[in-house]
Scaffold this motif. Structure first.
Motif, PDB file in Angstrom:
ATOM      1  N   UNK A  34     -47.729  -3.503  31.798  1.00  0.00           N
ATOM      2  CA  UNK A  34     -46.842  -3.053  30.719  1.00  0.00           C
ATOM      3  C   UNK A  34     -47.635  -2.827  29.441  1.00  0.00           C
ATOM      4  N   UNK A  35     -48.521  -3.788  29.157  1.00  0.00           N
ATOM      5  CA  UNK A  35     -49.311  -3.672  27.941  1.00  0.00           C
ATOM      6  C   UNK A  35     -50.139  -2.401  27.981  1.00  0.00           C
ATOM      7  N   UNK A  36     -50.681  -2.093  29.155  1.00  0.00           N
ATOM      8  CA  UNK A  36     -51.498  -0.888  29.281  1.00  0.00           C
ATOM      9  C   UNK A  36     -50.680   0.351  28.944  1.00  0.00           C
ATOM     10  N   UNK A  37     -49.463   0.377  29.459  1.00  0.00           N
ATOM     11  CA  UNK A  37     -48.575   1.521  29.203  1.00  0.00           C
ATOM     12  C   UNK A  37     -48.254   1.637  27.713  1.00  0.00           C
ATOM     13  N   UNK A  38     -47.915   0.492  27.109  1.00  0.00           N
ATOM     14  CA  UNK A  38     -47.530   0.502  25.703  1.00  0.00           C
ATOM     15  C   UNK A  38     -48.705   0.907  24.817  1.00  0.00           C
ATOM     16  N   UNK A  39     -49.871   0.394  25.141  1.00  0.00           N
ATOM     17  CA  UNK A  39     -51.051   0.729  24.351  1.00  0.00           C
ATOM     18  C   UNK A  39     -51.365   2.218  24.489  1.00  0.00           C
ATOM     19  N   UNK A  40     -51.195   2.729  25.687  1.00  0.00           N
ATOM     20  CA  UNK A  40     -51.434   4.144  25.937  1.00  0.00           C
ATOM     21  C   UNK A  40     -50.498   5.003  25.092  1.00  0.00           C
ATOM     22  N   UNK A  41     -49.228   4.603  25.056  1.00  0.00           N
ATOM     23  CA  UNK A  41     -48.245   5.356  24.261  1.00  0.00           C
ATOM     24  C   UNK A  41     -48.600   5.269  22.781  1.00  0.00           C
ATOM     25  N   UNK A  42     -49.029   4.092  22.360  1.00  0.00           N
ATOM     26  CA  UNK A  42     -49.405   3.890  20.954  1.00  0.00           C
ATOM     27  C   UNK A  42     -50.546   4.809  20.564  1.00  0.00           C
ATOM     28  N   UNK A  43     -51.537   4.874  21.426  1.00  0.00           N
ATOM     29  CA  UNK A  43     -52.701   5.718  21.138  1.00  0.00           C
ATOM     30  C   UNK A  43     -52.294   7.186  21.093  1.00  0.00           C
ATOM     31  N   UNK A  44     -51.441   7.599  22.016  1.00  0.00           N
ATOM     32  CA  UNK A  44     -50.992   8.992  22.013  1.00  0.00           C
ATOM     33  C   UNK A  44     -50.263   9.311  20.722  1.00  0.00           C
ATOM     34  N   UNK A  45     -49.442   8.354  20.266  1.00  0.00           N
ATOM     35  CA  UNK A  45     -48.692   8.566  19.024  1.00  0.00           C
ATOM     36  C   UNK A  45     -49.642   8.637  17.829  1.00  0.00           C
ATOM     37  N   UNK A  46     -50.647   7.783  17.824  1.00  0.00           N
ATOM     38  CA  UNK A  46     -51.615   7.798  16.723  1.00  0.00           C
ATOM     39  C   UNK A  46     -52.320   9.143  16.655  1.00  0.00           C
ATOM     40  N   UNK A  47     -52.620   9.694  17.832  1.00  0.00           N
ATOM     41  CA  UNK A  47     -53.320  10.971  17.857  1.00  0.00           C
ATOM     42  C   UNK A  47     -52.409  12.091  17.368  1.00  0.00           C
ATOM     43  N   UNK A  48     -51.135  12.020  17.705  1.00  0.00           N
ATOM     44  CA  UNK A  48     -50.177  13.020  17.236  1.00  0.00           C
ATOM     45  C   UNK A  48     -50.090  12.993  15.718  1.00  0.00           C
ATOM     46  N   UNK A  49     -50.191  11.764  15.194  1.00  0.00           N
ATOM     47  CA  UNK A  49     -50.112  11.627  13.735  1.00  0.00           C
ATOM     48  C   UNK A  49     -51.285  12.300  13.040  1.00  0.00           C
ATOM     49  N   UNK A  50     -52.240  12.704  13.824  1.00  0.00           N
ATOM     50  CA  UNK A  50     -53.380  13.389  13.230  1.00  0.00           C
ATOM     51  C   UNK A  50     -54.606  12.513  13.171  1.00  0.00           C
ATOM     52  N   UNK A  51     -54.537  11.336  13.781  1.00  0.00           N
ATOM     53  CA  UNK A  51     -55.707  10.468  13.815  1.00  0.00           C
ATOM     54  C   UNK A  51     -56.463  10.702  15.116  1.00  0.00           C
ATOM     55  N   UNK A  52     -56.574  11.986  15.476  1.00  0.00           N
ATOM     56  CA  UNK A  52     -57.194  12.312  16.759  1.00  0.00           C
ATOM     57  C   UNK A  52     -58.664  11.931  16.754  1.00  0.00           C
ATOM     58  N   UNK A  53     -59.146  11.535  17.863  1.00  0.00           N
ATOM     59  CA  UNK A  53     -60.561  11.198  17.962  1.00  0.00           C
ATOM     60  C   UNK A  53     -61.383  12.326  18.544  1.00  0.00           C
ATOM     61  N   UNK A  54     -60.763  13.193  19.250  1.00  0.00           N
ATOM     62  CA  UNK A  54     -61.493  14.309  19.829  1.00  0.00           C
ATOM     63  C   UNK A  54     -61.006  15.605  19.202  1.00  0.00           C
ATOM     64  N   UNK A  55     -61.937  16.457  18.803  1.00  0.00           N
ATOM     65  CA  UNK A  55     -61.477  17.759  18.326  1.00  0.00           C
ATOM     66  C   UNK A  55     -61.617  18.760  19.456  1.00  0.00           C
ATOM     67  N   UNK A  56     -60.754  19.742  19.433  1.00  0.00           N
ATOM     68  CA  UNK A  56     -60.892  20.769  20.460  1.00  0.00           C
ATOM     69  C   UNK A  56     -59.971  20.501  21.623  1.00  0.00           C
ATOM     70  N   UNK A  57     -60.577  20.214  22.755  1.00  0.00           N
ATOM     71  CA  UNK A  57     -59.801  20.069  23.992  1.00  0.00           C
ATOM     72  C   UNK A  57     -58.819  18.905  23.906  1.00  0.00           C
ATOM     73  N   UNK A  58     -57.614  19.130  24.352  1.00  0.00           N
ATOM     74  CA  UNK A  58     -56.623  18.059  24.393  1.00  0.00           C
ATOM     75  C   UNK A  58     -56.930  17.136  25.558  1.00  0.00           C
ATOM     76  N   UNK A  59     -57.041  15.857  25.266  1.00  0.00           N
ATOM     77  CA  UNK A  59     -57.390  14.939  26.335  1.00  0.00           C
ATOM     78  C   UNK A  59     -56.447  13.756  26.359  1.00  0.00           C
ATOM     79  N   UNK A  60     -56.137  13.311  27.550  1.00  0.00           N
ATOM     80  CA  UNK A  60     -55.310  12.123  27.720  1.00  0.00           C
ATOM     81  C   UNK A  60     -56.161  10.880  27.716  1.00  0.00           C
ATOM     82  N   UNK A  61     -55.687   9.861  27.083  1.00  0.00           N
ATOM     83  CA  UNK A  61     -56.361   8.580  27.158  1.00  0.00           C
ATOM     84  C   UNK A  61     -55.639   7.726  28.172  1.00  0.00           C
ATOM     85  N   UNK A  62     -56.412   7.262  29.162  1.00  0.00           N
ATOM     86  CA  UNK A  62     -55.821   6.376  30.156  1.00  0.00           C
ATOM     87  C   UNK A  62     -56.247   4.957  29.816  1.00  0.00           C
TER      88      UNK A  62
END
Lengths: 288, 346
Positions: A34-62
């Motif tokens: 569960x924690x893995x899922x929640x952390x994954x969602x958190x990271x995706x949300x952070x990236x949407x907010x514009x705190x992306x770590x990768x520029x260019x290609x859209x990548x999923x964090x697992x």
């Protein structure tokens, strides 16, 4: 205590950035996925907010969160918890491997000093080690802080502790040819900064430590002081420089290396528990 | 124009910071002022370099000109490279008249007789420095223009400054060609290395301010160690000690700027000596250490150690001898006999 070297091989020869972590509130080992899922969602949300770590290609964090049952000191210690972040390219096919981009793990090796004194709902894993981009560390840290009401702090290593480490590790018996025992000093406040690297042949450093240490298996502050004074005196004899007045910034041996900014590299699986025990102790004293 | 030459020119231009490209091309002197006027230096570097290549094509540039561009670049950014110093030895004392044409001919002849595929380029500068660039090939391959060796030779001196190619096997041949061309009979590498070519020259040509060990009575009274404090309640406790340190520093280092070195390395093979009371190591074998000092400006840094309280004054001769011994790599062994406290550096 007997750690399977296969399972811990990934810990060796990597530079780990160290943090102390206060006890986690209501952390349940059964809920790791569960924690893995929640952390994954958190990271995706952070990236949407514009705190992306990768520029260019859209990548999923697992995200993967797992327990490392063997990584602990005593039975009182909690087993270590490992967090892994991997990149999965959307464009890739099923067979392409996920690329590991960040690793972090919480552990406690003989952390009884801390765990004895906390209420039941708390899980003590005072040492946190990370390897990978600072931006990921920041996101993972924020999520843990929010979810388990804990606090992360970079673990600085004082010159005093660095001297302990170099004395201890210089004395370790190693079967293979060892690398030099090296102490790196910095003298920053001069008109031009000066760095001094003092590397001693490992056999000679060990021979010196062996004559200083009175009881094998036991180390006292006095013995560490004598060891360091010997090294300083030998240096002064040649260069007339008071190395003791310089800032000890990094120590390296064949067993492990440590930097005052709280960065450690462990090179030898045999001494892994010993090193982790020392670091756990440092983390605990930073928390208390 | 050969496409490898075009590519080499393109890549060389790309290395240059955008603001410096025009100056560099002017120093190169291959493109006319009129041609340079046609270039737009405000566009992306990629495009600038492409435009330069087109102009070179108009002028039918060959590898010779491209090599001169490379020398121009490396002369300007000489401190990016690591330089080693070599000293040549003559059998006799005669100062022969240096004939640059003869030198070039012999140098090229020696290299080409050993290796068919080499690119050899010379450029002379106002300070009597001859810059030589050699790109190395094999009997079967054309020279690799991206891994050349650079040599700087001041013909009035026995010193050669070499920034060797990473192709290490080329170094002996390079040295041979140098002694043949300059009529010396031997060459040896000095233990002196730095990024700062000028500082290396300062050291071997003795161009820095040295102090010859004369005694100055009542030195530097007029020169205060620290500005006088207006507040008379503040008293310098260690004034005489401070002045002593300042004087000793001045005696050793002189008053002028020090040559700029970035590091010094000492391989110590001396005995470990300690207070017998401490009951520690008392081996008959050396305590082996490797000590490295590094700084953006090492000698200035060492000079400031005693005034900062970090070192005794006078500073150890192992450190202060660096400029006049012209070396920054040392192997120190124990000196046997009368003075057990002194060291020998072979």
């Amino acid at each position: 205590e007997n750690v399977d070297p296969q399972k811990t091989a990934f810990l060796l020869r990597k530079a780990w950035t160290l943090y102390s972590v206060t006890p986690l509130y209501r952390f349940h080992r059964a809920r790791l996925r569960d924690y893995a899922r929640l952390l994954s969602a958190f990271i995706a949300a952070e990236k949407q907010k514009g705190l992306a770590v990768e520029v260019g290609v859209e990548l999923d964090i697992k995200v993967a969160v797992s327990s490392l049952a063997d990584l602990r000191g005593s039975e009182q210690d909690q087993a270590a918890v490992l967090v892994q972040l991997s990149l999965r390219s959307r464009a890739s096919s099923r067979n392409s491997e996920d690329k590991l981009v960040w690793l972090g793990w919480f552990c406690s090796v003989y952390g009884d000093d801390l765990s004895e004194n906390v209420p039941e709902d708390f899980t003590c894993l005072p040492l946190f080690l990370t390897h990978g981009a600072e931006s990921y560390t920041s996101m993972v840290g924020s999520w843990f802080q929010k979810t388990f009401d804990c606090c992360f702090r970079r673990l600085a290593i004082s010159p005093l502790n660095l001297s302990w480490m170099v004395a201890m590790w210089a004395g370790c018996k190693l079967d293979r040819a060892a690398s030099a025992v090296e102490l790196d000093f910095s003298v920053p406040h001069l008109s031009q900064p000066l760095d001094i690297s003092y590397a001693i042949h490992p056999e000679d450093a060990k021979a010196l430590w062996d004559t200083v240490q009175k009881m094998p298996g036991e180390i006292t502050q006095e013995e560490v002081d004598v060891f360091m004074d010997c090294l300083y005196a030998h240096f002064h004899r040649h260069f007339k420089i008071h190395l003791s007045a310089a800032k000890l910034v990094k120590v390296s041996t064949a067993v492990a290396s440590a930097h005052c900014d709280g960065i450690v590299k462990i090179l030898h699986s045999q001494y892994l528990p010993g090193v982790l025990m020392l670091l756990t102790e440092l983390a605990i004293s930073q928390i208390q | 124009m050969d496409e490898t030459v075009a590519e080499y020119i393109r890549r060389t231009v790309l290395k240059i910071p955008r603001d410096e490209i025009k100056t560099m091309l002017q120093k190169w002197g291959f493109l006319s002022e009129a041609q340079l006027q046609t270039l737009n230096f405000h566009q992306r570097k990629d495009n600038i370099s492409q435009d330069v290549v087109h102009l070179c094509e108009e002028n039918s540039a060959d590898i010779k000109q491209a090599a001169i561009l490379d020398i121009t670049y490396n002369h300007f950014y000489q401190n990016k490279r690591m330089w080693s110093v070599y000293q040549m030895k003559k059998s006799g004392e005669e100062l022969e008249f240096f004939d640059i044409t003869d030198f070039k001919k012999k140098f090229k002849g020696r290299l080409r007789s050993a290796l068919k595929n080499v690119t050899i380029t010379f450029k002379e500068y106002e300070d009597n420095a001859i810059w030589i660039r050699v790109a190395w090939g094999t009997p079967y391959k054309k020279p690799n223009q991206y891994k050349p060796s650079y040599v700087v030779y001041h013909s009035q001196t026995p010193y050669v400054f070499i920034s060797a190619s990473v192709l290490k096997s080329t170094l002996p041949l390079l040295c041979q060609a140098l002694i043949v061309a300059s009529n010396y009979h031997d060459i040896r590498e000095m233990e002196l290395r730095s990024h700062s070519l000028n500082s290396l020259k300062d050291i071997v040509f003795k161009r820095y301010s040295q102090n010859f060990q004369t005694y100055y009575p009542k030195p530097l009274q007029g020169r205060n160690v620290e500005p006088e404090n207006a507040d008379i309640r503040i008293v310098q406790e260690n004034r005489s000690e401070k002045e002593r340190i300042h004087r000793l520093n001045w005696e050793v280092f002189g008053g002028g700027p020090q040559p700029k070195l970035e590091f010094a390395q000492y391989k110590l093979e001396t005995m470990f000596k300690s207070d017998p009371k401490m009951g520690v190591l008392d081996k008959k074998e050396p305590f082996r250490c490797l000590v490295k000092f590094s700084s953006p400006h090492l000698l200035e840094s060492l000079k400031s150690l005693a005034p900062a309280g970090m070192a005794d004054a006078p500073l150890s001769p192992l450190l202060t001898c660096i400029p006049h011994k012209a070396r920054n790599y040392f192997k120190i062994r124990e000196k046997k006999g009368l003075f057990p406290e002194s060291f020998v550096s072979p």
